[in-house]
Enzyme design. Structure first.
Site, PDB file in Angstrom:
ATOM      1  N   ASP A 157      -8.498 -10.014  -4.431  1.00 53.39           N
ATOM      2  CA  ASP A 157      -7.694  -9.023  -3.621  1.00 53.39           C
ATOM      3  C   ASP A 157      -8.164  -7.392  -4.321  1.00 53.39           C
ATOM      4  O   ASP A 157      -8.822  -6.759  -3.496  1.00 53.39           O
ATOM      5  CB  ASP A 157      -6.249  -8.901  -3.919  1.00 53.39           C
TER       6      ASP A 157
ATOM      7  N   THR B 248      -2.979 -15.154   0.420  1.00 54.97           N
ATOM      8  CA  THR B 248      -3.415 -15.558  -0.796  1.00 54.97           C
ATOM      9  C   THR B 248      -3.223 -16.860  -1.235  1.00 54.97           C
ATOM     10  O   THR B 248      -3.737 -17.473  -2.302  1.00 54.97           O
ATOM     11  CB  THR B 248      -2.796 -14.461  -1.959  1.00 54.97           C
TER      12      THR B 248
END
Length: 381
Positions: free
Chosen positions: A52, A149
């Site tokens: 990320d 995620t």
């Protein structure tokens, strides 16, 4: 393509998403499988990984270099607080080395690499630069560095999404899907066999490892897909592209619908009831992330519905790129009341009527919207 507007922005966005997908693959192959410290838990229980922050820093650095940091407004999901803590020093080191390793490969994608290695302050600065709140005026880049995620951590579907909004309208959309194969047939193989086998027994990579990048410009009436360029030199830039189009199915009985794999922020029971009432018979395609938009854009599925649980607000970075790609590929995306989504109100899709409905065509879309009106009041939402 006729009008060349936004051509340069789209070209840069496609290249930088390819680069970001390459970074994600490396992280997924290495870090996540071996070291649980690389995954931090955010306040909202969604997982944040090295990928990320590394993707956000990389994309931010490249957009700022090309368009000038004064001119670039970036809206992105991650903030820098966790990484700036003293106890995150080890994590920051990993992010910095990941970013530098990634940027060193930028020339393979026709992008400029830094003159010298970036230090931690420069990497934090690049992440911090993504602090725009968007709005109705001006040009804003919208980034979701790793959408899905949980899918990422599990070696499943996730996406890197980059869009550009100008005066409240999404005008450029790029969706990188590193684990979403170029051909639907490979997807079935992936899901049936991949989970039961260890990574080691799957070497060399089989064909489902081919991810893809989809992209479009507003008003072009075309959406395109490229196979993912990997850093290993198997595929060279510039890449071949093929045009994608939505499915022509308009009979609900033949349609496949996508729904979120995550139960946390969506109402599965209402969606299931609705699917039944419209006559959907196929097994739903449950996938993490904006890959659902990709599935509809290229005709792997016909319908995506998401009804948020009370209190959940949809964020623009979870939808901008995917919505435009479906629209330019011939599909329709509205809220549950049949109105266009409004990307001009800042970080959230404000004024959203109940949920989001994406379909491959108007006929199917009308049937779904009709069914929502018919069944909403009788449901227990």
């Amino acid at each position: 393509m006729g009008d060349e507007k936004y051509y340069n922005e789209l070209d840069v966005a496609v290249r930088v998403v390819h680069l970001a997908c390459s970074l994600c693959r490396k992280v997924q192959d290495g870090l996540v499988s071996t070291n649980t410290d690389q995954v931090k838990s955010k306040d909202d229980d969604s997982l944040v990984t090295v990928a990320d922050w590394s993707v956000q820093a990389t994309v931010s650095w490249i957009l700022s270099e090309i368009f000038g940091s004064q001119n670039v407004s970036i809206i992105a999901e991650e903030d820098v607080r966790t990484l700036s803590n003293a106890e995150s020093a080890g994590l920051l080191d990993v992010v910095v080395s990941t970013v530098n390793e990634c940027l060193a490969e930028a020339p393979k994608f026709g992008l400029k690499k830094p003159d010298r290695t970036l230090g931690s302050s420069q990497v934090l600065e690049a992440i911090k630069r993504c602090n725009s709140n968007g709005g109705p005026v001006g040009r804003h880049w919208v980034l979701d560095p790793v959408d899905g995620t949980l899918g990422f951590v599990r070696g499943d579907q996730y996406a890197v999404a980059l869009a550009m909004i100008e005066d409240g309208q999404v005008v450029v959309g790029v969706l990188g899907c590193p684990n979403y194969p170029m051909r639907k047939e490979w997807l079935n193989y992936h899901h049936q066999h991949y989970r039961t086998m260890s990574k080691e027994s799957l070497s060399p990579p089989l064909s489902w490892e081919e991810g893809c990048v989809m992209y479009t410009r507003k008003g072009s009436g075309e959406a395109w897909m490229q196979p993912l360029i990997t850093g290993d030199g198997k595929l060279e830039w510039p890449n071949v592209a093929e045009r994608i189009q939505v499915s022509s199915i308009d009979d609900p009985a033949l349609a496949t619908f996508c729904e979120p794999a995550e139960r946390a922020n969506s109402n599965h029971s209402f969606t299931a009831g609705l699917a039944h009432s419209v006559g959907l018979r196929n097994q739903p395609l449950r996938v993490y992330s904006m890959v659902k938009y990709a599935a509809i854009a290229r005709g792997d599925a016909e319908i995506f519905m998401k009804f948020a649980r009370a209190g959940y607000k949809e964020k623009i970075w979870d939808h901008a790129a995917g919505v435009l790609i479906i629209q330019e590929a011939g599909g329709v995306v509205t809220d549950a009341g049949g109105r266009p989504l409004d990307f001009s109100k800042g970080l959230y899709l404000e004024g959203l009527d109940r949920g989001i409905v994406a379909c491959c065509g108007h006929s199917l879309h009308d049937k779904i919207i009709g069914a929502i009106f018919a069944s909403w009041d009788s449901s227990n939402l």
